[in-house]
Design an enzyme around this catalytic site. Structure first.
Site, PDB file in Angstrom:
ATOM      1  N   CYS A 127      72.079 -31.309 107.102  1.00 55.06           N
ATOM      2  CA  CYS A 127      71.405 -32.416 107.835  1.00 55.06           C
ATOM      3  C   CYS A 127      72.176 -32.824 108.997  1.00 55.06           C
ATOM      4  CB  CYS A 127      71.368 -33.323 106.689  1.00 55.06           C
ATOM      5  SG  CYS A 127      70.051 -34.656 107.057  1.00 55.06           S
ATOM      6  N   HIS A 230      68.575 -30.012 102.553  1.00 54.29           N
ATOM      7  CA  HIS A 230      69.954 -30.511 101.608  1.00 54.29           C
ATOM      8  C   HIS A 230      69.850 -29.288 100.559  1.00 54.29           C
ATOM      9  CE1 HIS A 230      71.458 -34.330 103.108  1.00 54.29           C
ATOM     10  NE2 HIS A 230      70.124 -34.370 103.535  1.00 54.29           N
ATOM     11  N   GLU A 232      72.349 -28.430  98.812  1.00 49.13           N
ATOM     12  CA  GLU A 232      73.407 -28.974  97.998  1.00 49.13           C
ATOM     13  C   GLU A 232      72.417 -29.721  96.646  1.00 49.13           C
ATOM     14  OE1 GLU A 232      73.011 -32.807 100.164  1.00 49.13           O
ATOM     15  OE2 GLU A 232      73.088 -30.787 100.507  1.00 49.13           O
TER      16      GLU A 232
END
Length: 249
Positions: A127, A230, A232
């Protein structure tokens, strides 16, 4: 299952050390209300689950000597998500929707990625990290995507990730890392800014259906991938982190 249980069997003796940049934010801890270096635990979980050792890199004074000393201790680097980058770094005045600059973090991460590239260190930008990579190499950003695409789908509401379909370029390093399901992905986004003019040396390797750049990569390093989404946030899919850890070995 707690963090200790998740990490108990981690092969720390052979794992590469992955540095992750952090935020510097107001934080409440018991009776204390102070500025603190913080990072969502999902970043740590992602690196550790992929077989790496996670080390946090909070913003601090910048010099070539300090940055090189830090990078000497690392095998790979993650530029994490977070606040908007100062538009002055890419020659623009701030848009009304652009948050106040975090000069300390901007300077720290810009120096880290520049020196990491110089030594061909594997890295993953996430990001803000993708945007910082582009800015550090001379590119620019769209400061408020809703004005460009007419939609808030990339950041639907505060603290709400938006699912976005992206098309990944065939035969790219990103496609190689993601494997058979690479061509069409549904990813979780949370960004109101995006890459505009792509910096020299970067190749666009994923876009959304309305043309927003969702991934770039740098061919000058063994593993140099940056995504606007994202990864994660998806505990079921650690492929990008696993690719970074493999390269860092």
């Amino acid at each position: 299952m707690g963090s200790r249980d998740r990490w108990r069997d981690h092969p720390s003796s052979t794992a590469p050390v992955i540095g992750i940049t952090t935020y510097l934010e107001p934080a409440r801890m018991g009776v204390w209300d102070v500025r603190a270096a913080v990072l969502p635990e999902v970043y740590l979980d992602s690196v550790i689950a992929a077989g790496g050792i996670a080390v946090l890199l909070p913003p601090q004074p910048v010099s070539d000597e300090i940055v090189d000393r830090v990078l000497d201790s690392l095998d790979g680097l993650v530029l994490s998500g977070g606040a908007d980058i100062d538009p002055g770094l890419y020659g623009q005045e701030p848009h009304e929707a652009t948050a106040p600059p975090r000069d300390d973090r901007d300077a720290w991460e810009r120096a880290l990625i520049t020196r990491a590239i110089a030594r061909r260190m594997p890295f993953l930008g996430i990001c803000r990290g993708a945007q910082m990579l582009n800015v550090a190499l001379g590119g620019t950003l769209h400061q408020h995507l809703p004005e460009i695409v007419g939609s808030t789908k990339y950041q639907p509401a505060p603290a709400q990730f938006g699912p976005v379909d992206v098309e990944v370029t065939e035969n790219s390093r990103l496609a190689e890392v993601l494997g058979q399901t690479a061509s069409n992905l549904n990813v979780l986004c949370y960004h109101h800014q995006g890459i505009d003019r792509v910096a020299d040396g970067l190749t666009v390797t994923a876009v959304s259906d309305d043309g927003v750049i969702e991934a770039v990569e740098l061919g000058a390093v063994p593993f140099g991938i940056a995504v606007q989404w994202h990864p994660e946030q998806d505990a079921a899919d650690r492929r990008l982190f696993e690719g970074l850890v493999r390269a860092a070995r």
